[in-house]
Motif scaffolding. Structure first.
Motif, mmCIF file in Angstrom:
data_model
loop_
_atom_site.group_PDB
_atom_site.id
_atom_site.type_symbol
_atom_site.label_atom_id
_atom_site.label_comp_id
_atom_site.label_asym_id
_atom_site.label_seq_id
_atom_site.Cartn_x
_atom_site.Cartn_y
_atom_site.Cartn_z
ATOM 1 N N GLY A 142 0.821 -1.201 0.000
ATOM 2 C CA GLY A 142 0.000 0.000 0.000
ATOM 3 C C GLY A 142 0.859 1.256 0.000
ATOM 4 N N MET A 143 0.367 2.294 -0.668
ATOM 5 C CA MET A 143 1.121 3.544 -0.755
ATOM 6 C C MET A 143 1.285 4.181 0.621
ATOM 7 N N PRO A 144 2.492 4.607 0.981
ATOM 8 C CA PRO A 144 2.687 5.323 2.251
ATOM 9 C C PRO A 144 2.036 6.705 2.198
ATOM 10 N N ILE A 145 1.594 7.198 3.353
ATOM 11 C CA ILE A 145 1.002 8.534 3.432
ATOM 12 C C ILE A 145 1.992 9.581 2.936
ATOM 13 N N GLU A 146 3.273 9.432 3.301
ATOM 14 C CA GLU A 146 4.274 10.424 2.925
ATOM 15 C C GLU A 146 4.387 10.548 1.403
ATOM 16 N N HIS A 194 -6.898 11.686 -4.397
ATOM 17 C CA HIS A 194 -6.939 13.142 -4.497
ATOM 18 C C HIS A 194 -7.738 13.761 -3.355
ATOM 19 N N GLU A 195 -8.459 12.929 -2.642
ATOM 20 C CA GLU A 195 -9.169 13.398 -1.444
ATOM 21 C C GLU A 195 -8.396 13.042 -0.170
ATOM 22 N N GLY A 196 -7.185 12.517 -0.338
ATOM 23 C CA GLY A 196 -6.342 12.222 0.813
ATOM 24 C C GLY A 196 -6.659 10.919 1.512
ATOM 25 N N GLU A 201 3.565 13.665 -3.468
ATOM 26 C CA GLU A 201 3.251 13.710 -4.899
ATOM 27 C C GLU A 201 2.093 14.650 -5.212
ATOM 28 N N LEU A 202 1.093 14.714 -4.320
ATOM 29 C CA LEU A 202 -0.093 15.516 -4.615
ATOM 30 C C LEU A 202 -0.125 16.833 -3.857
ATOM 31 N N GLY A 203 0.823 17.036 -2.947
ATOM 32 C CA GLY A 203 0.877 18.291 -2.228
ATOM 33 C C GLY A 203 -0.301 18.512 -1.296
ATOM 34 N N ILE A 204 -0.807 17.445 -0.706
ATOM 35 C CA ILE A 204 -1.934 17.556 0.208
ATOM 36 C C ILE A 204 -1.503 17.148 1.613
ATOM 37 N N THR A 205 -2.353 17.445 2.590
ATOM 38 C CA THR A 205 -2.049 17.106 3.984
ATOM 39 C C THR A 205 -3.257 16.419 4.611
#
Length: 367
Positions: free
Chosen positions: A23-27, A327-329, A32-36
């Motif tokens: 699974g993709m890490p949160i970091e 894209h919604e985090g 990559e998407l510049g979201i928090t």
């Protein structure tokens, strides 16, 4: 300088292997998407994390990080032995349960042998088999679960190991005690039956088999478990197997001496003692499962009933929904690699995380 094709030099069984994609890490997502404020519901991790007692024990163990670990993991084996009421000689420890599964393949399977496994079963197992040149007899599922009768029929003269993932990842289905006994009675005694129980601590169903009770009856039974799920120690990589002393002796001969680090071993010992944390984790999971099931039904989506700490949902186009959620985090797991391109697997999170996922799903389904 002569150019060398190192791909062609690699073993045939490895050259075209498709690596396991975690699974993709949160970091990575936020980078990559510049979201928090992202949440990860992709890898079946315990949203509570490890207990506070375990964290303190791990921190204290770091003071001895300059020493090599105990290669025999004496303290951990003693703790597991006492907790499980088994002899330490029946235990093999490893760098996650995947390491144990690889030890089994390495010790008991040769090129040209076959192993039986269900369709849609934990992807690490077929990858291991392929990398060692072992042919997998893959049995189609029945109602998304293991078809025990057909798995028995799939055993041939070259079969040396049968893998039963219970409950299964990613479907969340399980093999009940009646079918488990049928499998053990029908499998030739020279064929190992390896039961992967990564999620067993979450199970409260009365007909889920307590496999430990069958070790004395079936000498070919091997049980694998992990500290990555309910104990919240996924990053420390610690798993173990329980078997007859004879099988454990072979696996321990195959095991490298320092495959479990000191911090993980100490953390695991304290985790076994802190069963309050386990009970809290199980209670949160049951509450969260009910929350997600009700929410998924409101969204008019189909799902596979699960007894693990995750649920698999039919969203028609998993790749599309996965990208929209990113894209919604929110990170979930699309299941194309499991030949389930319509499904996503969602970890049961905290009640707030579950609520956020359901609300976001309602939005992404509408555009």
């Amino acid at each position: 300088m002569t150019k060398v094709d190192f791909r062609s030099l690699a073993n045939n069984s490895v050259r075209n292997l498709t690596p396991y994609q975690p699974g993709m890490p949160i970091e990575e997502l936020e980078r990559e998407l510049g979201i928090t404020s992202s949440i990860k519901l992709a890898s079946n991790e315990n949203p509570l994390g490890p207990s506070h007692k375990v964290i303190l024990a791990a921190q204290h163990a770091l003071h001895k990080a300059h020493f090599y670990p105990d290669g025999g993991c004496y303290e951990l084996k003693q703790a597991l032995s006492q907790f499980l009421s088994l002899h330490p000689d029946q235990i093999t420890v490893g760098n996650g349960s995947e390491n144990i599964l690889e030890l089994i393949v390495k010790a008991y399977l040769h090129q040209g042998d076959t192993a039986v496994i269900s369709q849609h079963a934990f992807l690490t197992i077929p990858i291991l088999l392929e990398s060692y040149g072992v042919r997998a007899n893959v049995v189609p599922v029945r109602n998304w679960g293991h078809d025990i009768a057909e798995m028995i029929n799939a055993i041939d003269e070259k079969t040396r190991v049968l893998f039963l993932v219970n409950p299964n990842n990613p479907t969340g289905t399980y093999t009940n005690e009646k079918d488990f006994i049928l499998l053990m009675e029908s499998t030739p005694p020279h064929v190992l039956v390896v039961v992967d129980e990564a999620y067993s601590e979450y199970i409260t169903h009365p007909d889920y088999p307590d496999t430990l009770n069958y070790l004395s009856r079936y000498s070919n039974l091997v049980i694998t478990r992990t500290f990555s799920k309910v104990y919240g120690l996924a990053a420390l990589r610690l798993g173990y197997s329980i078997s007859s002393p004879e099988i454990a002796d072979i696996l321990n001969r195959t095991r490298l001496p320092f495959n479990v680090n000191s911090i993980a071993a100490k953390a695991a010992c304290i985790a076994l003692e802190d069963q309050d944390h386990v009970r809290n984790s199980v209670a949160l999971n049951e509450q969260g499962m009910q929350q997600l099931e009700e929410g998924i039904r409101r969204l008019k989506l189909n799902y596979i009933p699960s007894i693990g700490n995750f649920i698999t949902i039919d969203v028609n186009d998993a790749a599309l929904i996965y990208k929209k959620l990113l894209h919604e985090g929110i990170i979930v797991r699309p299941l194309k690699a499991y030949t389930m391109p319509k499904h996503i697997r969602v970890t049961i999170g905290t009640l707030h995380q579950n609520e956020r996922f359901l609300g976001t799903m309602q939005n992404v389904l509408s555009y």
